[in-house]
Design an enzyme around this catalytic site. Structure first.
Site, short mmCIF file in Angstrom:
data_model
loop_
_atom_site.label_atom_id
_atom_site.label_comp_id
_atom_site.label_asym_id
_atom_site.label_seq_id
_atom_site.Cartn_x
_atom_site.Cartn_y
_atom_site.Cartn_z
N ARG A 60 20.76 2.39 -0.79
CA ARG A 60 19.72 2.58 -1.81
C ARG A 60 19.36 4.05 -1.94
NH1 ARG A 60 17.19 -2.56 -2.50
NH2 ARG A 60 16.01 -1.49 -4.12
N ARG B 129 -9.01 -12.03 -9.94
CA ARG B 129 -8.21 -11.46 -11.03
C ARG B 129 -7.20 -12.42 -11.63
NH1 ARG B 129 -6.62 -5.70 -8.75
NH2 ARG B 129 -5.13 -5.79 -10.43
N PRO C 211 -3.63 -9.33 0.04
CA PRO C 211 -2.87 -10.04 1.08
C PRO C 211 -1.41 -9.62 1.13
CG PRO C 211 -4.13 -11.55 -0.30
CD PRO C 211 -4.14 -10.21 -0.97
N GLU C 212 -1.03 -8.99 2.24
CA GLU C 212 0.37 -8.73 2.54
C GLU C 212 0.74 -9.62 3.72
OE1 GLU C 212 1.15 -4.50 2.84
OE2 GLU C 212 -0.41 -4.01 1.40
#
Length: 269
Positions: free
Chosen positions: A149, A110, A2-3
């Site tokens: 970054r 999991r 799930p994103e």
DNA sequence: CTTGGGACCTGGCTGC
DNA sequence: TGCAGCCAGGTCCCAA
């Protein structure tokens, strides 16, 4: 896995069924997901609370409760929230009984998923970066953030304090659409590449929400159905298969211990 | 502050 | 048939 698009789909499909309902019983089959609360505390605090609103922030699901507190769930890799599943199994972790007889079931193969009960939403999601589909997240803001970054662009896209909700699959898909190699340093992108990546992130997430998320592994919608977004994947989880643009085999390399899939021909260094 | 590596967690799959 | 080892990856924690 799930994103943002998967969690958004779960929120959209669950909200009409649970908004305004209240919790009448809680069954804990596995206490591991409960963050910092005993089984007794968790059940005692939650039973009797009405669900005022269901929201999403990044990959977190937020249940606004009638006492002002929030129930927050992160599904991590294999978590799912099912409404009235036909049967439970050994992966069933928590069952939430509602006053209309419906049952909301949290399953997680999991055991990486986490459930919080907090007074203040910000104590859980306060460090998240901007929502990528919100109007405040402009192309200019994206560009100025990237310039600070120098880590690989793939790693920066996965940093939830940079932008919230993008995970491994959609980062790979967006970088492919923008024709950018995932190992490129974030501050090395040209203006044109930055704009292309911004647009690719919007397109990839919007399209995946339209397709109700990607059922690559264990992702299920609340009614038990799969999403269909993975049928549109161009590189994600397609190592060795031909690039849809040029036919060259898609490569897989680890970045930050995550499999990164890309076309070595279409995505330039 | 940023960056990168390991840990957590379990099951499916592959190769010997 | 059994078994070791890889792969899946969101997030936290720690060290440089």
């Amino acid at each position: 896995m799930p994103e943002l698009p998967e969690v958004e789909t779960i929120k959209n499909e669950l909200a009409p069924h649970i908004t305004g309902r209240w919790f009448t019983s809680i069954t804990i089959c596995d206490a591991k997901p409960l963050h910092g609360l005993s089984v007794e505390e968790f059940c005692h605090k939650l039973v009797g609370q009405r669900i005022e609103q269901l929201k999403r922030r990044g990959k977190y699901l937020i249940f606004q409760l009638s006492n002002g507190e929030v129930l927050i769930i992160h599904l991590r890799m294999t978590g799912a929230l099912l409404l009235n599943p036909e049967r439970t199994d050994r992966y069933t972790r928590v069952m939430f009984g509602l006053d209309d007889g419906n049952q909301l079931v949290f399953t997680d193969r999991r055991r990486l998923g986490v459930i919080w009960l907090a007074e203040e939403e910000q104590s859980v999601v306060g460090k998240l970066g901007p929502e990528p589909l919100a109007s405040e997240f402009t192309a200019n803001r994206f560009a100025s953030l990237l310039q600070k970054r120098q880590a690989p662009i793939k790693a920066v896209l996965l940093d939830q304090t940079f932008v919230a909700g993008i995970g491994n699959m959609y980062a790979d898909e967006a970088l492919f659409l923008a024709k950018i190699r995932p190992l490129r340093k974030a501050n090395s992108l040209s203006n044109q590449e930055t704009r292309a990546l911004y647009q690719a992130v919007q397109d990839v997430l919007t399209q995946a929400i339209r397709n109700k998320g990607a059922s690559i592994d264990t992702y299920k919608r609340p009614g038990g159905e799969n999403g269909t977004a993975h049928f549109s994947f161009r590189v994600a989880h397609r190592g060795g298969k031909p690039c849809p643009n040029c036919g060259m085999p898609i490569q897989r390399i680890p970045i930050r211990n995550r499999g990164s899939y890309f076309c070595p021909n279409c995505q330039k260094l």
